[in-house]
Design an enzyme around this catalytic site. Structure first.
Site, PDB file in Angstrom:
ATOM      1  N   HIS A  75      76.527  44.091  67.905  1.00 24.53           N
ATOM      2  CA  HIS A  75      76.279  45.422  68.472  1.00 24.53           C
ATOM      3  C   HIS A  75      76.960  45.617  69.824  1.00 24.53           C
ATOM      4  CE1 HIS A  75      72.707  43.839  70.861  1.00 24.53           C
ATOM      5  NE2 HIS A  75      73.184  44.731  71.700  1.00 24.53           N
ATOM      6  N   ASP A 126      73.017  40.214  63.456  1.00 28.26           N
ATOM      7  CA  ASP A 126      73.719  40.764  64.620  1.00 28.26           C
ATOM      8  C   ASP A 126      74.636  39.699  65.233  1.00 28.26           C
ATOM      9  OD1 ASP A 126      74.480  42.439  66.649  1.00 28.26           O
ATOM     10  OD2 ASP A 126      72.539  42.495  67.655  1.00 28.26           O
ATOM     11  N   SER A 147      72.702  41.403  76.127  1.00 31.03           N
ATOM     12  CA  SER A 147      73.047  41.410  74.705  1.00 31.03           C
ATOM     13  C   SER A 147      74.114  40.376  74.394  1.00 31.03           C
ATOM     14  CB  SER A 147      73.583  42.787  74.299  1.00 31.03           C
ATOM     15  OG  SER A 147      72.550  43.655  73.960  1.00 31.03           O
TER      16      SER A 147
END
Length: 388
Positions: free
Chosen positions: A178, A231, A324
């Site tokens: 992402h 992810d 992230s």
């Protein structure tokens, strides 16, 4: 099942971010890098994506999903201008302006003659709040690398850190898919920044250009589904990473083996700290793992350990924007193993109930296809489809 998508990188353009608006591409090359992955196309209604909002104690809250112009809360940072000069360590090599600088063979042999998971300096495990601003001991997490773009202003290197990543071989790092949600075709030039501790000085930092990106074939990052699964993105590095005091490789876990509930693991990153200080240095946070059952209760009934693990039940201890793609490390037999990749969590960092991480141990059959001679991959059969 869709074929695995590999995106090769060339050119240099403006940085996107998942917490800001997306700037228009300024790629100087006429031939766009090849990619088959469809870009993220959010619905027209207000909806978001990463780290869905969790109102109150309800076990299955309805997530709020931002538009593409108001991207997810977990966890990249803000957009930056296009780079104007090369990092110092890249100046000695010429760039290939006619196409990407890439190894010719995708399934190449990785030099497996290295030690993993042993830091030159032991981390201080008595402190640990990224949101609370606990600074990590320099060089105690040498496997963690910032990931983003750079600029040079007044002769000084300035890193625009967007996500985190983890060095896992001399030619690979692992991050979250992402992180590329607003730039799935890779229209920009990205680097990992090895040896980074303090973003205000960049002393001893080594940029390493990312020349290839491979998404997990089962990821839903580029769809309308706000609950991310698989992810993962493998980053191929231009230069071989030679381990030293400042950077090293994390170990990969045993296949399909996740530590039991209550195990204390650690996540590190340069993410924001909710105005509690320490935003410019590498920080660490203690994360207690929870069961698959509890993860389902808090987020979504279809969550499975094959794609996602959860942890972090202590209020105020959490990863945050900018973390992230960063690591979740668990220690076993004196070594640090990469068990998770920071994916999503509460929209207000540290507010609970917990954060979600992409599960590395259940995806080695896919990961090891591209580094088959690693000790961790010796007895693992390659499965490019990502079916686990």
């Amino acid at each position: 099942m869709a074929a695995i998508n590999v995106i090769f990188i060339s050119g240099a353009i403006a940085l996107f971010a998942l917490t800001g608006s997306c700037s228009e591409s300024t790629n100087p090359f006429t031939n766009k890098p090849y990619a088959t992955q469809n870009p993220y196309s959010p619905p027209q209604t207000n909806q978001p994506t990463k780290r869905p909002y969790q109102p109150g104690p309800a076990p299955t809250p309805a997530p709020y999903i931002p538009q593409k112009t108001n991207p997810p809360t977990k966890r990249p940072l803000n957009p930056t201008p296009s780079p104007t000069a090369k990092p110092p360590s890249e100046n000695s090599e010429s760039e290939n302006s006619e196409g990407p600088v890439l190894i010719e063979e995708d399934h190449f042999t990785v030099d497996a003659n290295f030690k993993c998971g042993i830091p030159p300096v032991e981390p201080d495990l008595k402190k640990g709040k990224i949101v609370g601003g606990a600074e990590a001991v320099p060089n105690s997490w040498p496997y963690a690398a910032a990931f983003g773009t750079y600029d040079i202003s007044g002769g000084k290197l300035e890193v625009s850190q967007m996500c985190g990543s983890t060095i896992i071989t001399p030619r690979h790092a692992l991050t979250a898919a992402h992180c590329f949600m607003m730039d799935p075709d890779i229209d920009q030039t990205y680097y990992i920044f090895m040896g980074l501790h303090d973003e205000t000085t960049y002393k001893g930092v080594r940029p390493n250009k990312i020349v290839g990106v491979r998404y997990h074939p089962k990821t839903n990052v580029f769809t309308d589904d706000p609950w991310l699964v698989y992810d993962f993105a493998i980053l191929t590095l231009r230069k071989k990473v030679i381990a030293n005091f400042a950077w090293n490789y994390a170990c990969l876990p045993q296949p399909k083996k996740i530590p039991p509930e209550g195990t204390i693991c650690w996540s590190v990153g340069w993410g924001v700290t909710q105005n509690t200080g320490g935003d410019n240095v590498l920080k660490q946070v203690a994360i207690d793992l929870v069961s698959e059952k509890r993860c389902k209760e808090e987020y979504r009934s279809t969550i499975t350990s094959k794609s996602t693990i959860c942890g972090g039940t202590t209020p105020g201890q959490d990863t945050c924007q900018g973390d992230s793609g960063g690591p979740l490390f668990c220690k076993e037999d004196g070594k640090w193993y990469l068990q998770g990749i920071v994916s999503y969590g509460p929209s207000v960092c540290g507010s609970g109930p917990m954060a979600a991480y992409a599960a590395v141990a259940y995806n080695l059959e896919w990961l090891c296809c591209y580094m088959p001679n690693l000790p961790s991959c010796e007895d693992i059969e390659c499965d490019e489809s990502g079916e686990n």
